[in-house]
Design a protein around this motif. Structure first.
Motif, short mmCIF file in Angstrom:
data_model
loop_
_atom_site.label_atom_id
_atom_site.label_comp_id
_atom_site.label_asym_id
_atom_site.label_seq_id
_atom_site.Cartn_x
_atom_site.Cartn_y
_atom_site.Cartn_z
N ILE A 297 -7.66 -2.12 30.79
CA ILE A 297 -7.37 -1.04 29.90
C ILE A 297 -8.55 -1.05 28.69
CG2 ILE A 297 -4.80 -1.04 30.52
CD1 ILE A 297 -4.35 -2.42 27.72
N SER A 298 -9.07 -2.04 28.48
CA SER A 298 -10.11 -2.24 27.40
C SER A 298 -10.97 -1.00 27.46
CB SER A 298 -10.94 -3.43 27.47
OG SER A 298 -11.73 -3.49 28.77
N ILE A 299 -11.35 -0.42 28.83
CA ILE A 299 -12.20 0.98 28.84
C ILE A 299 -11.49 1.94 28.10
CG2 ILE A 299 -13.15 2.41 30.37
CD1 ILE A 299 -14.62 -0.23 30.45
N GLY A 300 -10.16 2.14 28.54
CA GLY A 300 -9.31 3.18 27.84
C GLY A 300 -9.23 2.92 26.27
N ILE A 301 -9.19 1.67 25.75
CA ILE A 301 -9.25 1.34 24.41
C ILE A 301 -10.34 1.90 23.71
CG2 ILE A 301 -9.02 -0.31 22.65
CD1 ILE A 301 -7.12 -1.72 24.52
N GLY A 302 -11.67 1.52 24.48
CA GLY A 302 -12.92 1.91 23.87
C GLY A 302 -13.05 3.48 23.88
N CYS B 55 -11.34 7.22 35.15
CA CYS B 55 -11.75 5.79 35.02
C CYS B 55 -10.12 5.09 35.32
CB CYS B 55 -12.08 5.22 33.50
SG CYS B 55 -13.60 5.83 32.85
N ALA B 56 -9.08 5.71 34.92
CA ALA B 56 -7.78 4.99 35.01
C ALA B 56 -7.35 5.16 36.39
CB ALA B 56 -6.71 5.96 34.30
N ILE B 57 -7.56 6.08 37.25
CA ILE B 57 -7.23 6.15 38.75
C ILE B 57 -8.33 5.00 39.27
CG2 ILE B 57 -7.52 7.33 40.64
CD1 ILE B 57 -6.85 9.91 39.04
N THR B 58 -9.52 4.92 39.07
CA THR B 58 -10.26 3.90 39.53
C THR B 58 -9.75 2.57 39.56
OG1 THR B 58 -12.22 5.64 39.38
CG2 THR B 58 -12.57 3.15 39.92
N PHE C 203 -3.54 5.59 29.62
CA PHE C 203 -4.74 5.91 29.00
C PHE C 203 -4.62 7.47 28.76
CE2 PHE C 203 -8.37 3.79 31.20
CZ PHE C 203 -7.82 2.40 31.12
N LEU C 204 -3.67 8.34 29.12
CA LEU C 204 -3.51 9.63 28.86
C LEU C 204 -2.76 9.51 27.32
CD1 LEU C 204 -2.09 11.52 31.97
CD2 LEU C 204 -4.22 11.84 30.50
N PHE C 205 -1.96 8.42 26.94
CA PHE C 205 -1.24 8.41 25.64
C PHE C 205 -2.21 7.93 24.72
CE2 PHE C 205 1.39 6.38 22.31
CZ PHE C 205 2.08 7.63 22.19
N PHE C 206 -3.16 7.13 25.20
CA PHE C 206 -4.30 6.60 24.34
C PHE C 206 -5.14 7.93 23.65
CE2 PHE C 206 -5.25 2.05 26.40
CZ PHE C 206 -4.05 1.76 25.75
#
Length: 456
Positions: free
Chosen positions: A66-71, A106-109, A150-153
């Protein structure tokens, strides 16, 4: 307060008022998210300390993904807030649409890869027996909620960049209440055990993403991304990656470091893992005011950077540092005075008394660095707001890989401190990284905007 009014406050109003009006909802939101994890932990700890240790053991793995989503989320807040400050609303909408599509892909992958690799990852980390069994069950289910998280991010990023930190907090509260209700039902009534805690979180996060995006399109948001005729824009993607990649690398590097750290901690036994996890959740709870100020500072710095108000950026940073230091000393005092009572409340299972003893010992060490953890958050907020996320990246990675882990190795191999060597290293590394952050601030390399606003 309406979105336009918040922007006026950020750009021209009282800075203390701006910091507190933005940070208080973020504090509550972060508090809710921490309680999310604490509630899971409390219910799971009622089964056994091994079940609780499993949730903590795999956390860094989930965080690595999830660090990718945070970034990407931080990139969104930084860039969109700068565009709002420069009154480039159309461009902000375009950036938001590109951000959301990129994030979902990204999230699906990551979900597919994570679910597939879970057994191998847990085995590589050294877990065996019941710890491995429960870790695999819990981790696999948590990967299912990645798209919704990720969507809520994204939603929070778009709202925070406008100065709207209230609605994400309200929706997180609704989701947390649902999670609290579902936890005992799934864990005990349906007899799903540790899987029940993961399923309760999954359902709660699905709801969170859905109501967030309903509000984005039905509310009074200044930024409303549109997808009709969508095509990837190379320049916008480059902007997002330029800002988001260093943060993602920093978060990922920290996550990998925590995986290695968990392996070291695991060598001291399951009781040490449980103590480490419980105290970290408690300190996360206490540090919410400081983290809220850091997140609020990102939007304030971003908009003022976009409006070319450097003096206001500096003033915001100084006042945020003062506030977070006060909050940190209050938190430190609470933890030191009520250490035993706090640990006994949060560790419901008393099947292993050594967990309580180790937790109290760790809490005594880490309490002293609570003000430093706040200053760390404010420094991160400054660098992320200006889009100079390479500095926040070096702070994230440096604290763990160049200070904390080497110190733990030294204490493990050359002293008889035992777990106390880990606890001291955790606290001391916060001091070193804050000194490093202030050196960067004094050099002033963070001042310029990350995107060329005049060319948009």
């Amino acid at each position: 307060m309406k979105t336009n009014d918040k922007s006026k406050l950020i750009l021209n109003g009282n800075i203390y008022k701006a910091l507190l009006s933005l940070s208080v909802p973020i504090m509550i939101n972060s508090l809710i998210q921490t309680l999310y994890n604490l509630v899971d932990g409390i219910w799971v700890s009622k089964i056994s300390s091994v079940h609780f240790a499993a949730t903590a053991f795999v956390w860094p793995v989930n965080f690595l993904f999830i660090s990718i989503g945070i970034g990407l989320s931080i990139a969104g807040t930084s860039i969109i807030s700068q565009l709002i400050g420069a009154n480039k609303i159309k461009e902000a909408n375009r950036h938001a649409a590109q951000l959301i599509v990129l994030t979902v892909l990204c999230a699906i992958t990551f979900s597919v890869v994570g679910i597939t690799l879970t057994p191998y990852i847990v085995k590589w980390m050294g877990a065996t027996g019941d710890l491995a069994k429960y870790s695999i069950i819990y981790l696999r289910i948590t990967f299912l909620d990645m798209v919704f998280m990720f969507l809520f991010f994204n939603y929070s990023s778009i709202m925070n960049s406008q100065g709207n930190t209230v609605h994400p907090t309200i929706f997180s509260g609704i989701s947390a209440v649902l999670n609290t209700i579902l936890d005992p039902i799934f864990i005990f009534t349906f007899d799903l055990g540790i899987a029940g805690a993961a399923y309760a979180t999954l359902i709660s996060r699905i709801l969170l993403a859905v109501i967030g995006f309903i509000h984005l399109y039905k509310g009074n948001s200044m930024i409303v991304p549109r997808f009709r005729g969508f095509k990837f824009d190379k320049e916008i993607i480059n902007n997002i990656v330029k800002v988001g990649l260093p943060t993602s690398i920093g978060q990922s590097g920290a996550a990998i470091g925590f995986i290695v750290l968990n392996m070291f901690i695991g060598s001291y036994g399951t009781a040490t893992i449980a103590a480490y996890a419980m105290v970290n959740r408690i300190t996360s709870l206490i540090s919410q005011p400081a983290m809220g100020l850091g997140s609020a500072l990102t939007a304030i710095v971003g908009q003022n950077t976009g409006a070319n108000k450097e003096n206001r950026v500096r003033e915001s940073f100084h006042k945020a540092t003062l506030l977070t230091s006060v909050f940190g000393f209050i938190g430190c005092s609470i933890l030191l005075i009520f250490d035993i009572e706090i640990i006994n409340f949060f560790m419901q299972s008393k099947d292993d008394p050594s967990v309580i003893e180790l937790s109290v010992n760790y809490l005594k060490y880490i309490s002293w660095s609570m003000p430093l953890m706040g200053i760390f958050s404010v420094l991160q907020g400054l660098f992320q707001g200006t889009g100079k996320t390479k500095y926040s990246m070096t702070m994230e990675i440096g604290r763990l890989w160049f200070v904390r882990l080497p110190m733990i190795l030294l204490f493990k191999n050359f002293t008889d401190w035992g777990a106390s060597g880990i606890w001291f290293s955790m606290s001391f590394s916060n001091l070193i990284v804050c000194l490093y952050g202030f050196l960067i601030y004094l050099k002033g390399n963070w001042k310029s905007s990350v995107i060329k606003l005049e060319s948009l």
